[in-house]
Write a protein that holds these residues in place. Sequence first.
Motif, PDB file in Angstrom:
ATOM      1  N   LEU A 190      34.123  87.321  -0.173  1.00 30.15           N
ATOM      2  CA  LEU A 190      33.908  85.899  -1.180  1.00 30.15           C
ATOM      3  C   LEU A 190      32.716  85.114  -0.867  1.00 30.15           C
ATOM      4  O   LEU A 190      31.915  84.554  -1.722  1.00 30.15           O
ATOM      5  CB  LEU A 190      35.331  85.177  -1.251  1.00 30.15           C
ATOM      6  CG  LEU A 190      36.322  85.735  -2.153  1.00 30.15           C
ATOM      7  CD1 LEU A 190      37.627  84.896  -2.112  1.00 30.15           C
ATOM      8  CD2 LEU A 190      35.904  86.048  -3.481  1.00 30.15           C
ATOM      9  N   ASP A 191      32.281  85.153   0.407  1.00 33.10           N
ATOM     10  CA  ASP A 191      31.268  84.177   1.030  1.00 33.10           C
ATOM     11  C   ASP A 191      29.697  84.786   0.435  1.00 33.10           C
ATOM     12  O   ASP A 191      29.134  84.057   0.012  1.00 33.10           O
ATOM     13  CB  ASP A 191      31.335  84.059   2.563  1.00 33.10           C
ATOM     14  CG  ASP A 191      32.304  82.934   3.098  1.00 33.10           C
ATOM     15  OD1 ASP A 191      32.674  82.309   2.143  1.00 33.10           O
ATOM     16  OD2 ASP A 191      33.055  83.265   4.214  1.00 33.10           O
ATOM     17  N   GLU A 194      29.489  84.596  -3.216  1.00 28.97           N
ATOM     18  CA  GLU A 194      29.267  83.405  -3.747  1.00 28.97           C
ATOM     19  C   GLU A 194      27.784  83.020  -3.555  1.00 28.97           C
ATOM     20  O   GLU A 194      27.198  82.770  -4.713  1.00 28.97           O
ATOM     21  CB  GLU A 194      30.147  82.302  -3.172  1.00 28.97           C
ATOM     22  CG  GLU A 194      29.757  81.037  -3.594  1.00 28.97           C
ATOM     23  CD  GLU A 194      30.534  79.937  -2.435  1.00 28.97           C
ATOM     24  OE1 GLU A 194      30.226  78.635  -2.581  1.00 28.97           O
ATOM     25  OE2 GLU A 194      31.165  80.074  -1.406  1.00 28.97           O
ATOM     26  N   GLN A 195      27.307  83.461  -2.560  1.00 29.65           N
ATOM     27  CA  GLN A 195      25.797  83.203  -2.453  1.00 29.65           C
ATOM     28  C   GLN A 195      25.032  83.840  -3.325  1.00 29.65           C
ATOM     29  O   GLN A 195      24.022  83.271  -4.105  1.00 29.65           O
ATOM     30  CB  GLN A 195      25.416  83.661  -0.938  1.00 29.65           C
ATOM     31  CG  GLN A 195      25.843  82.784   0.274  1.00 29.65           C
ATOM     32  CD  GLN A 195      25.606  83.161   1.655  1.00 29.65           C
ATOM     33  OE1 GLN A 195      24.963  84.461   1.959  1.00 29.65           O
ATOM     34  NE2 GLN A 195      26.371  82.404   2.436  1.00 29.65           N
ATOM     35  N   ARG A 199      25.443  82.432  -6.946  1.00 27.95           N
ATOM     36  CA  ARG A 199      24.885  81.009  -7.123  1.00 27.95           C
ATOM     37  C   ARG A 199      23.460  81.347  -7.246  1.00 27.95           C
ATOM     38  O   ARG A 199      22.805  80.689  -8.491  1.00 27.95           O
ATOM     39  CB  ARG A 199      25.035  80.279  -6.065  1.00 27.95           C
ATOM     40  CG  ARG A 199      26.404  79.672  -5.777  1.00 27.95           C
ATOM     41  CD  ARG A 199      26.637  78.495  -4.878  1.00 27.95           C
ATOM     42  NE  ARG A 199      27.738  78.038  -4.638  1.00 27.95           N
ATOM     43  CZ  ARG A 199      28.534  77.468  -5.676  1.00 27.95           C
ATOM     44  NH1 ARG A 199      28.100  77.119  -6.887  1.00 27.95           N
ATOM     45  NH2 ARG A 199      29.960  77.047  -5.205  1.00 27.95           N
ATOM     46  N   LEU A 234      29.642  77.859 -11.372  1.00 26.52           N
ATOM     47  CA  LEU A 234      30.341  78.707 -10.095  1.00 26.52           C
ATOM     48  C   LEU A 234      31.404  77.736  -9.736  1.00 26.52           C
ATOM     49  O   LEU A 234      30.840  76.822  -9.066  1.00 26.52           O
ATOM     50  CB  LEU A 234      29.327  79.483  -9.486  1.00 26.52           C
ATOM     51  CG  LEU A 234      29.926  80.210  -8.593  1.00 26.52           C
ATOM     52  CD1 LEU A 234      31.085  81.497  -9.134  1.00 26.52           C
ATOM     53  CD2 LEU A 234      29.156  80.890  -7.621  1.00 26.52           C
ATOM     54  N   GLU A 235      32.698  78.173  -9.700  1.00 32.87           N
ATOM     55  CA  GLU A 235      33.737  77.263  -8.702  1.00 32.87           C
ATOM     56  C   GLU A 235      34.207  78.248  -7.652  1.00 32.87           C
ATOM     57  O   GLU A 235      34.608  79.263  -7.730  1.00 32.87           O
ATOM     58  CB  GLU A 235      34.907  76.851  -9.572  1.00 32.87           C
ATOM     59  CG  GLU A 235      35.999  76.409  -9.067  1.00 32.87           C
ATOM     60  CD  GLU A 235      37.065  75.720  -9.926  1.00 32.87           C
ATOM     61  OE1 GLU A 235      38.146  75.238  -9.509  1.00 32.87           O
ATOM     62  OE2 GLU A 235      37.204  76.595 -10.813  1.00 32.87           O
ATOM     63  N   ARG A 236      33.968  77.684  -6.639  1.00 36.06           N
ATOM     64  CA  ARG A 236      34.425  78.450  -5.346  1.00 36.06           C
ATOM     65  C   ARG A 236      35.732  77.801  -4.960  1.00 36.06           C
ATOM     66  O   ARG A 236      35.968  76.547  -4.784  1.00 36.06           O
ATOM     67  CB  ARG A 236      33.535  78.249  -4.139  1.00 36.06           C
ATOM     68  CG  ARG A 236      34.036  78.810  -2.870  1.00 36.06           C
ATOM     69  CD  ARG A 236      34.408  80.258  -2.950  1.00 36.06           C
ATOM     70  NE  ARG A 236      35.178  81.007  -1.809  1.00 36.06           N
ATOM     71  CZ  ARG A 236      34.850  81.413  -0.786  1.00 36.06           C
ATOM     72  NH1 ARG A 236      33.583  81.312  -0.390  1.00 36.06           N
ATOM     73  NH2 ARG A 236      35.500  81.667   0.426  1.00 36.06           N
ATOM     74  N   SER A 269      39.231  82.635  -4.255  1.00 37.52           N
ATOM     75  CA  SER A 269      38.636  83.371  -5.312  1.00 37.52           C
ATOM     76  C   SER A 269      37.576  82.524  -5.920  1.00 37.52           C
ATOM     77  O   SER A 269      37.145  81.650  -5.256  1.00 37.52           O
ATOM     78  CB  SER A 269      39.771  83.189  -6.354  1.00 37.52           C
ATOM     79  OG  SER A 269      40.072  82.138  -6.882  1.00 37.52           O
ATOM     80  N   LEU A 270      36.643  83.104  -6.580  1.00 36.13           N
ATOM     81  CA  LEU A 270      35.543  82.684  -7.364  1.00 36.13           C
ATOM     82  C   LEU A 270      35.910  82.404  -8.961  1.00 36.13           C
ATOM     83  O   LEU A 270      36.755  83.252  -9.668  1.00 36.13           O
ATOM     84  CB  LEU A 270      34.403  83.155  -7.234  1.00 36.13           C
ATOM     85  CG  LEU A 270      33.871  83.348  -5.564  1.00 36.13           C
ATOM     86  CD1 LEU A 270      33.087  84.430  -5.594  1.00 36.13           C
ATOM     87  CD2 LEU A 270      33.324  81.982  -5.453  1.00 36.13           C
TER      88      LEU A 270
END
Length: 274
Positions: free
Chosen positions: A118-119, A122-123, A126, A137-139, A143-144
């Motif tokens: 997920l990390d 996420e990057q 974004r 985008l909600e972390r 989950s995302l």
Amino acid sequence: MSTARVSASLHSLPHALHSFQEVVTGLEDRMPAVFLDYDGTLTPIADHPDLAELSEPVRDTLRRLARLSWTGIISGRDLDNIRGLVQVDGLIYAGSHGFDLLIPGHGRIEPHPPSPVLDRVEQELRTLLQAFPGVHLERKRHSLAVHYRQALPRDLDAVQAGVERVLALHQGLRHFGGKKVIEIQPNLEWDKGQALLYILDLLPAWKGRGAPIYIGDDTTDEHAFAVLPLPGAGICVSEEERTTRAAYRLNTPREVHLFLEKLLRWLEGNGPSG
């Protein structure tokens, strides 16, 4: 014991307020448990997740209900976020679609560890989503969520395609749609329905004595409707026609509150003594 529920047209289902006595028939001489989604169920859907605030009358109803029955919130929101929004002690809380649980008497439980993938995703997301105004985008811990309620209509296909391109580069994740949101979580046999069964199994003296009610509005709540143990009642909250595995319907969060108040009065007066 759970049973497979057949999908039906929402508008063909009985209204839970008009059929209240039928709904509570399964609760007689049993230990009730009430589980609810948050966004679109306890509060109207907001343009931004931070704007979906719980009203004080609904909060008070949940507080009183929790004194008479097991009461839980099962949400796609992060666990700490949903607890901060509801602010009622003694509830069962399930965040991230049930990947993160807080159960009175058991503490905080994570049936599956957070995914390290997920990390990285996420990057990359974004960076991708900066090009699309109104996309958020909600972390969350497990989950995302890509919220596009405020996105420009012309960007929707590009947002969907971009998310799919990023996810195709990584293993171990899955994505699915909700109400103006793309949910991304570990690709595991786990959802709101599995979390509900897990929670029920931990409740004292539940087996053979309990009767759950589950109220939700989103497609992710269908997993819970599908596995509700009998006797149990799934209630779908929507004014729009759709297919659902719930047994009853309500139209709006306002009607959800009216139903909870009616249930509270029934538990205070005619409900089981426990």
